[in-house]
Write a protein that holds these residues in place. Sequence first.
Motif, PDB file in Angstrom:
ATOM      1  N   THR A  67      10.795   1.841   5.515  1.00 45.50           N
ATOM      2  CA  THR A  67       9.916   0.777   5.999  1.00 45.50           C
ATOM      3  C   THR A  67       9.817  -0.322   4.952  1.00 45.50           C
ATOM      4  O   THR A  67       9.581  -0.037   3.782  1.00 45.50           O
ATOM      5  CB  THR A  67       8.511   1.314   6.306  1.00 45.50           C
ATOM      6  OG1 THR A  67       8.624   2.352   7.283  1.00 45.50           O
ATOM      7  CG2 THR A  67       7.619   0.215   6.840  1.00 45.50           C
ATOM      8  N   GLU A  70       8.976   4.998   1.825  1.00 39.74           N
ATOM      9  CA  GLU A  70       8.783   6.076   2.794  1.00 39.74           C
ATOM     10  C   GLU A  70       7.339   6.019   3.327  1.00 39.74           C
ATOM     11  O   GLU A  70       6.441   5.522   2.646  1.00 39.74           O
ATOM     12  CB  GLU A  70       9.037   7.426   2.120  1.00 39.74           C
ATOM     13  CG  GLU A  70      10.467   7.638   1.656  1.00 39.74           C
ATOM     14  CD  GLU A  70      11.448   7.723   2.804  1.00 39.74           C
ATOM     15  OE1 GLU A  70      11.046   8.224   3.888  1.00 39.74           O
ATOM     16  OE2 GLU A  70      12.594   7.262   2.637  1.00 39.74           O
ATOM     17  N   PRO A  71       7.114   6.515   4.523  1.00 38.15           N
ATOM     18  CA  PRO A  71       5.733   6.546   5.036  1.00 38.15           C
ATOM     19  C   PRO A  71       4.803   7.305   4.097  1.00 38.15           C
ATOM     20  O   PRO A  71       5.191   8.301   3.479  1.00 38.15           O
ATOM     21  CB  PRO A  71       5.884   7.280   6.375  1.00 38.15           C
ATOM     22  CG  PRO A  71       7.294   7.007   6.779  1.00 38.15           C
ATOM     23  CD  PRO A  71       8.086   7.002   5.509  1.00 38.15           C
ATOM     24  N   GLY A  72       3.588   6.802   3.956  1.00 32.55           N
ATOM     25  CA  GLY A  72       2.614   7.446   3.080  1.00 32.55           C
ATOM     26  C   GLY A  72       1.626   6.445   2.516  1.00 32.55           C
ATOM     27  O   GLY A  72       1.594   5.278   2.913  1.00 32.55           O
ATOM     28  N   ALA A  73       0.799   6.920   1.591  1.00 33.54           N
ATOM     29  CA  ALA A  73      -0.226   6.090   0.959  1.00 33.54           C
ATOM     30  C   ALA A  73       0.240   5.673  -0.429  1.00 33.54           C
ATOM     31  O   ALA A  73       0.810   6.477  -1.179  1.00 33.54           O
ATOM     32  CB  ALA A  73      -1.540   6.853   0.868  1.00 33.54           C
ATOM     33  N   SER A  96      -1.152   1.600   3.381  1.00 39.88           N
ATOM     34  CA  SER A  96      -0.681   2.764   4.134  1.00 39.88           C
ATOM     35  C   SER A  96       0.583   2.352   4.874  1.00 39.88           C
ATOM     36  O   SER A  96       0.569   1.412   5.684  1.00 39.88           O
ATOM     37  CB  SER A  96      -1.748   3.236   5.119  1.00 39.88           C
ATOM     38  OG  SER A  96      -1.284   4.322   5.878  1.00 39.88           O
ATOM     39  N   VAL A  97       1.685   3.030   4.565  1.00 41.47           N
ATOM     40  CA  VAL A  97       2.972   2.712   5.180  1.00 41.47           C
ATOM     41  C   VAL A  97       3.200   3.625   6.378  1.00 41.47           C
ATOM     42  O   VAL A  97       3.170   4.863   6.257  1.00 41.47           O
ATOM     43  CB  VAL A  97       4.111   2.873   4.148  1.00 41.47           C
ATOM     44  CG1 VAL A  97       5.462   2.606   4.814  1.00 41.47           C
ATOM     45  CG2 VAL A  97       3.892   1.931   2.967  1.00 41.47           C
ATOM     46  N   GLN A  98       3.426   2.981   7.547  1.00 41.67           N
ATOM     47  CA  GLN A  98       3.661   3.721   8.788  1.00 41.67           C
ATOM     48  C   GLN A  98       5.160   3.706   9.115  1.00 41.67           C
ATOM     49  O   GLN A  98       5.856   2.742   8.816  1.00 41.67           O
ATOM     50  CB  GLN A  98       2.876   3.089   9.943  1.00 41.67           C
ATOM     51  CG  GLN A  98       1.388   2.931   9.679  1.00 41.67           C
ATOM     52  CD  GLN A  98       0.679   4.255   9.488  1.00 41.67           C
ATOM     53  OE1 GLN A  98       1.035   5.257  10.126  1.00 41.67           O
ATOM     54  NE2 GLN A  98      -0.315   4.287   8.604  1.00 41.67           N
ATOM     55  N   PRO A  99       5.657   4.765   9.744  1.00 41.43           N
ATOM     56  CA  PRO A  99       7.090   4.818  10.072  1.00 41.43           C
ATOM     57  C   PRO A  99       7.528   3.641  10.939  1.00 41.43           C
ATOM     58  O   PRO A  99       6.920   3.341  11.964  1.00 41.43           O
ATOM     59  CB  PRO A  99       7.231   6.147  10.839  1.00 41.43           C
ATOM     60  CG  PRO A  99       6.056   6.962  10.431  1.00 41.43           C
ATOM     61  CD  PRO A  99       4.945   5.974  10.186  1.00 41.43           C
ATOM     62  N   LYS A 147       7.196   0.517  10.732  1.00 47.01           N
ATOM     63  CA  LYS A 147       6.286  -0.617  10.910  1.00 47.01           C
ATOM     64  C   LYS A 147       6.229  -1.449   9.625  1.00 47.01           C
ATOM     65  O   LYS A 147       5.635  -1.039   8.632  1.00 47.01           O
ATOM     66  CB  LYS A 147       4.885  -0.117  11.283  1.00 47.01           C
ATOM     67  CG  LYS A 147       3.900  -1.233  11.620  1.00 47.01           C
ATOM     68  CD  LYS A 147       2.557  -0.648  12.031  1.00 47.01           C
ATOM     69  CE  LYS A 147       1.566  -1.742  12.376  1.00 47.01           C
ATOM     70  NZ  LYS A 147       0.240  -1.180  12.757  1.00 47.01           N
ATOM     71  N   LEU A 159       5.267  -4.183   6.854  1.00 49.76           N
ATOM     72  CA  LEU A 159       3.927  -4.545   6.398  1.00 49.76           C
ATOM     73  C   LEU A 159       4.014  -5.691   5.395  1.00 49.76           C
ATOM     74  O   LEU A 159       4.906  -5.713   4.525  1.00 49.76           O
ATOM     75  CB  LEU A 159       3.264  -3.330   5.732  1.00 49.76           C
ATOM     76  CG  LEU A 159       1.895  -3.544   5.070  1.00 49.76           C
ATOM     77  CD1 LEU A 159       0.842  -3.853   6.135  1.00 49.76           C
ATOM     78  CD2 LEU A 159       1.482  -2.308   4.273  1.00 49.76           C
TER      79      LEU A 159
END
Length: 251
Positions: free
Chosen positions: A1, A50-53, A70-73, A75, A77
């Motif tokens: 992402t 990678e997705p996560g905080a 906060s990284v979303q799959p 998406k 940002l």
Amino acid sequence: TQINLAAIYAGDNRPIRSGLVWRVVAEKPDGKATEIVARSNEATPAFSLEPGAYVVHAAYGFASGMRRISVQPGKALSDRVPIAAGGLKLAGAVGDSPIPPARISFSIYVPLPGNSEGRLVLANARASDLIRLPEGAYHVVSTYGDANAIQRADIKVETGKVTEATLNHRAAKVTLKLVAQAGGEAFAGTAFSVLTPGGDVVRDAIGAFPQVILAEGDYMLVARQEGQIFTREFKVESGVDRDIEVLAKAN
């Protein structure tokens, strides 16, 4: 992402276009930071995460800002990190004459209650350097040469602005000489001591004609050569560079 980042001056939202150091830190589920997963010195970096905080940290000289993301799959940002910081440029002068940058240095402090030199932020800063600092009040100590020519000033740094300040010294450069007669050749290897009228040592020097920068005022010069001691009183006037000769004769 993909994550796109930028930094802005807190308050007016103008972009910060240079001088940034970015670090992205992954967070554990309990909120504690772990390793740094990305770095950049670009003004507007783009990271693939990678997705996560994560915690995003942007350093701007001695100032910084932080943002949790906060990284979303899948998406993308974009985020902006506000930093309350400004710039400081310092210079020195004697009268209307600028002091060469190589001869002057500055120490910057954050004042604390009852102590103007409460916490040292930066020592030996050079003239004309752009020093990036958090917004706030600072105490600046300027040292011209390496003796007692010192000036102080209280300066305020505002977010998004460059504050320029010139500290004016009342001092002069003197060249110390031990001579057999006025205007004569200087003796090599002479040990000199510059004293205050009260007898405190301001500066020691060795040589045929060492140069010393001194604050305006009255002084005693002591010259030692081959076991003999010679003295002379002299006055320093601001901006008047001159030779101070001590005659090698019985006192």
